[in-house]
Design a protein around this motif. Sequence first.
Motif, short mmCIF file in Angstrom:
data_model
loop_
_atom_site.label_atom_id
_atom_site.label_comp_id
_atom_site.label_asym_id
_atom_site.label_seq_id
_atom_site.Cartn_x
_atom_site.Cartn_y
_atom_site.Cartn_z
N VAL A 1 0.85 -1.20 0.00
CA VAL A 1 0.00 0.00 0.00
C VAL A 1 0.88 1.24 0.00
CG1 VAL A 1 -1.61 1.37 1.38
CG2 VAL A 1 -2.01 -1.07 1.09
N VAL A 2 1.95 1.22 0.78
CA VAL A 2 2.87 2.36 0.86
C VAL A 2 3.60 2.56 -0.46
CG1 VAL A 2 4.95 3.24 2.00
CG2 VAL A 2 3.14 2.16 3.36
N MET A 3 3.94 1.46 -1.19
CA MET A 3 4.80 1.59 -2.38
C MET A 3 4.26 2.48 -3.52
SD MET A 3 6.81 -2.05 -2.49
CE MET A 3 7.71 -1.58 -3.97
N PRO A 4 3.02 2.43 -3.99
CA PRO A 4 1.99 1.40 -3.93
C PRO A 4 2.09 0.46 -5.13
CG PRO A 4 1.07 3.41 -4.84
CD PRO A 4 2.54 3.65 -4.66
N LEU A 5 1.66 -0.81 -4.93
CA LEU A 5 1.70 -1.81 -5.99
C LEU A 5 0.54 -2.77 -5.78
CD1 LEU A 5 3.39 -2.73 -8.45
CD2 LEU A 5 4.62 -4.27 -6.89
N LEU A 6 -0.45 -2.73 -6.68
CA LEU A 6 -1.69 -3.48 -6.49
C LEU A 6 -1.48 -5.00 -6.45
CD1 LEU A 6 -4.73 -3.30 -6.11
CD2 LEU A 6 -4.97 -3.30 -8.61
N PRO A 7 -0.68 -5.60 -7.36
CA PRO A 7 -0.49 -7.05 -7.26
C PRO A 7 0.10 -7.47 -5.91
CG PRO A 7 0.25 -6.26 -9.40
CD PRO A 7 -0.03 -5.05 -8.57
N GLY A 8 1.00 -6.65 -5.37
CA GLY A 8 1.56 -6.96 -4.05
C GLY A 8 0.50 -6.92 -2.96
N LEU A 9 -0.44 -5.96 -3.08
CA LEU A 9 -1.54 -5.88 -2.13
C LEU A 9 -2.37 -7.16 -2.16
CD1 LEU A 9 -3.45 -4.40 -0.15
CD2 LEU A 9 -4.54 -3.33 -2.16
N VAL A 10 -2.62 -7.67 -3.35
CA VAL A 10 -3.40 -8.91 -3.49
C VAL A 10 -2.64 -10.09 -2.87
CG1 VAL A 10 -4.44 -10.53 -5.12
CG2 VAL A 10 -4.59 -8.07 -5.54
N VAL A 11 -1.33 -10.15 -3.11
CA VAL A 11 -0.51 -11.22 -2.52
C VAL A 11 -0.54 -11.13 -1.00
CG1 VAL A 11 1.84 -12.11 -2.25
CG2 VAL A 11 0.98 -11.50 -4.53
N GLY A 12 -0.36 -9.92 -0.48
CA GLY A 12 -0.43 -9.73 0.97
C GLY A 12 -1.77 -10.14 1.53
N SER A 13 -2.84 -9.86 0.80
CA SER A 13 -4.18 -10.24 1.24
C SER A 13 -4.33 -11.75 1.29
CB SER A 13 -5.23 -9.63 0.31
OG SER A 13 -5.13 -8.23 0.27
N ALA A 14 -3.75 -12.44 0.31
CA ALA A 14 -3.83 -13.90 0.29
C ALA A 14 -3.06 -14.51 1.47
CB ALA A 14 -3.29 -14.43 -1.03
N ILE A 15 -1.87 -13.98 1.76
CA ILE A 15 -1.10 -14.47 2.91
C ILE A 15 -1.88 -14.21 4.20
CG2 ILE A 15 1.03 -14.19 4.25
CD1 ILE A 15 2.40 -13.33 1.62
N ALA A 16 -2.46 -13.02 4.30
CA ALA A 16 -3.28 -12.70 5.47
C ALA A 16 -4.45 -13.66 5.60
CB ALA A 16 -3.78 -11.25 5.36
N GLY A 17 -5.01 -14.07 4.46
CA GLY A 17 -6.12 -15.01 4.48
C GLY A 17 -5.74 -16.35 5.10
N VAL A 18 -4.51 -16.81 4.82
CA VAL A 18 -4.03 -18.04 5.45
C VAL A 18 -4.02 -17.88 6.98
CG1 VAL A 18 -2.06 -19.60 5.71
CG2 VAL A 18 -2.68 -18.71 3.45
N GLY A 19 -3.55 -16.72 7.43
CA GLY A 19 -3.53 -16.45 8.87
C GLY A 19 -4.92 -16.37 9.45
N PHE A 20 -5.84 -15.72 8.74
CA PHE A 20 -7.21 -15.59 9.21
C PHE A 20 -7.87 -16.95 9.35
CE2 PHE A 20 -11.77 -14.37 8.21
CZ PHE A 20 -12.03 -13.85 9.47
N GLY A 21 -7.64 -17.83 8.37
CA GLY A 21 -8.26 -19.15 8.40
C GLY A 21 -7.67 -20.06 9.46
N ALA A 22 -6.35 -20.23 9.44
CA ALA A 22 -5.71 -21.14 10.38
C ALA A 22 -5.72 -20.58 11.80
CB ALA A 22 -4.28 -21.42 9.93
N GLY A 23 -5.56 -19.26 11.93
CA GLY A 23 -5.49 -18.65 13.25
C GLY A 23 -6.80 -18.69 14.00
N PHE A 24 -7.91 -18.85 13.28
CA PHE A 24 -9.21 -18.96 13.93
C PHE A 24 -9.72 -20.40 13.96
CE2 PHE A 24 -13.96 -18.80 13.47
CZ PHE A 24 -14.23 -18.44 14.79
N GLN A 25 -9.61 -21.09 12.83
CA GLN A 25 -10.23 -22.41 12.73
C GLN A 25 -9.57 -23.45 13.64
OE1 GLN A 25 -9.73 -25.61 11.44
NE2 GLN A 25 -11.82 -26.21 10.96
N ALA A 26 -8.25 -23.44 13.71
CA ALA A 26 -7.57 -24.45 14.52
C ALA A 26 -7.87 -24.29 16.02
CB ALA A 26 -6.06 -24.41 14.26
N PRO A 27 -7.75 -23.08 16.60
CA PRO A 27 -8.13 -22.93 18.01
C PRO A 27 -9.60 -23.27 18.27
CG PRO A 27 -6.84 -21.05 17.31
CD PRO A 27 -7.17 -21.83 16.08
N LEU A 28 -10.48 -22.89 17.34
CA LEU A 28 -11.90 -23.18 17.52
C LEU A 28 -12.13 -24.69 17.57
CD1 LEU A 28 -14.79 -21.94 17.60
CD2 LEU A 28 -14.87 -22.30 15.13
#
Length: 414
Positions: free
Chosen positions: A294-321
């Motif tokens: 976002v700071v750079m800015p570069l849209l494809p990088g934002l999408v990649v960052g969002s996908a990595i964040a998605g892994v964290g959102f899924g595993a970080g919630f689903q496994a403890p639950l």
Amino acid sequence: MQSPRSVAGFWILATMLLVSVASSAVPSPIYPVYAAEWHLTPLMLTAVFAIYVAGLLLSLLIAGRLSDHVGRKPVLVVGGLGVAVSLGLFAVADGLGALIVDRIVQGVSVGLLIGALGAALIDNSLERHPALAGVLNGVIPPIALATGALSSGALVEWGPAPEQLVYLLFGTLLVLLVVALVVVPEQVVARPGALRSLRPTVSVPRASRRLFRSVAGSLVSSWALGGLFLSLVPSALGAVFGIHNHFAAGALIAVVTGVGALTGLAIQRVDTRKAVLLGLVALVLGPIVTVTFVVMPLLPGLVVGSAIAGVGFGAGFQAPLRMLLATAAPTHRAGLLSTIYVVSYLAFGVPSVIGGFLEPALGLVPVLAGYGAFIVLAALVALVLQVTSKDAAEVEEAAADEVERTATGSVRTV
């Protein structure tokens, strides 16, 4: 052998969880339309979001354990109809005051629903796939957020009546699902203490306490990340990248929530401790990559960052639950799920509200960077605690043993 009615009831409950959580994400892509039409400032929209979170948390705190006493279905009927009413109110909203009332009704109703729905799903688990109910409890919320954001964004951008149609569609679905509850078997026998259960508390069954403390940091960081992407990151599309398409904002949210849902499905056979560690690592990397591009800015990088964040959102919630639900006796499931959601929605809402209040003074990018830093710090602390603490699998096994010994054990306030 499980009856066809019980199997059908399981899928009705799963669908109701999907639609009710999705409805909470429906207004987000429409906020820019409201802002332009009614001259709403970002601070006003933040207040609307804060009201929703406050209503949801209040409902979870007061009525989170109610279905453990009166049964699941009465709570599901009231909550489902309440969400449907809130969606009808959105369809006829004519200003800021109406939005605030609508969000209060929606927040209270969703809070009433989610704990009871998750518990009912486990009560009616499929005999052939007993673990599926726990998996769906973790996977459906991110799928639902993606569904709500995408469908709303698409209808706002290309459909007729952008301020009405999506609400009417989701409201109709919820009414039909409430009617379909007649098929669902009631598995909870009414027991005394319903009025006493309405005393606002955050409660954890004795068998789940130790494990809850072990994984709370993962819940906090994953849902704080969800709040970041539903509140500030889509705004960066317009402010930083000049993209004002409403569907694009919904699609960016769907990258995070969709990858989160797929991650939840992929890790269901993975050791839960390893899954939590995977989620926490992704929760560190995802915000760093996202904010950097976002700071750079570069849209494809934002999408990649969002996908990595998605892994964290899924595993970080689903496994403890999944770990926590395995430790709860049937009479304490709704209360435990409500506590999980209280912690999760506090992490989801409070930083978003703070960010919304700071954004007019500091600017979007600095606030987004500070929000991302908070998530990274929370995930790092949780990661260190996981690595240095007693093996989570041993904690989970000990808690499950205690459930077998004291299926109706006491619950204490934490």
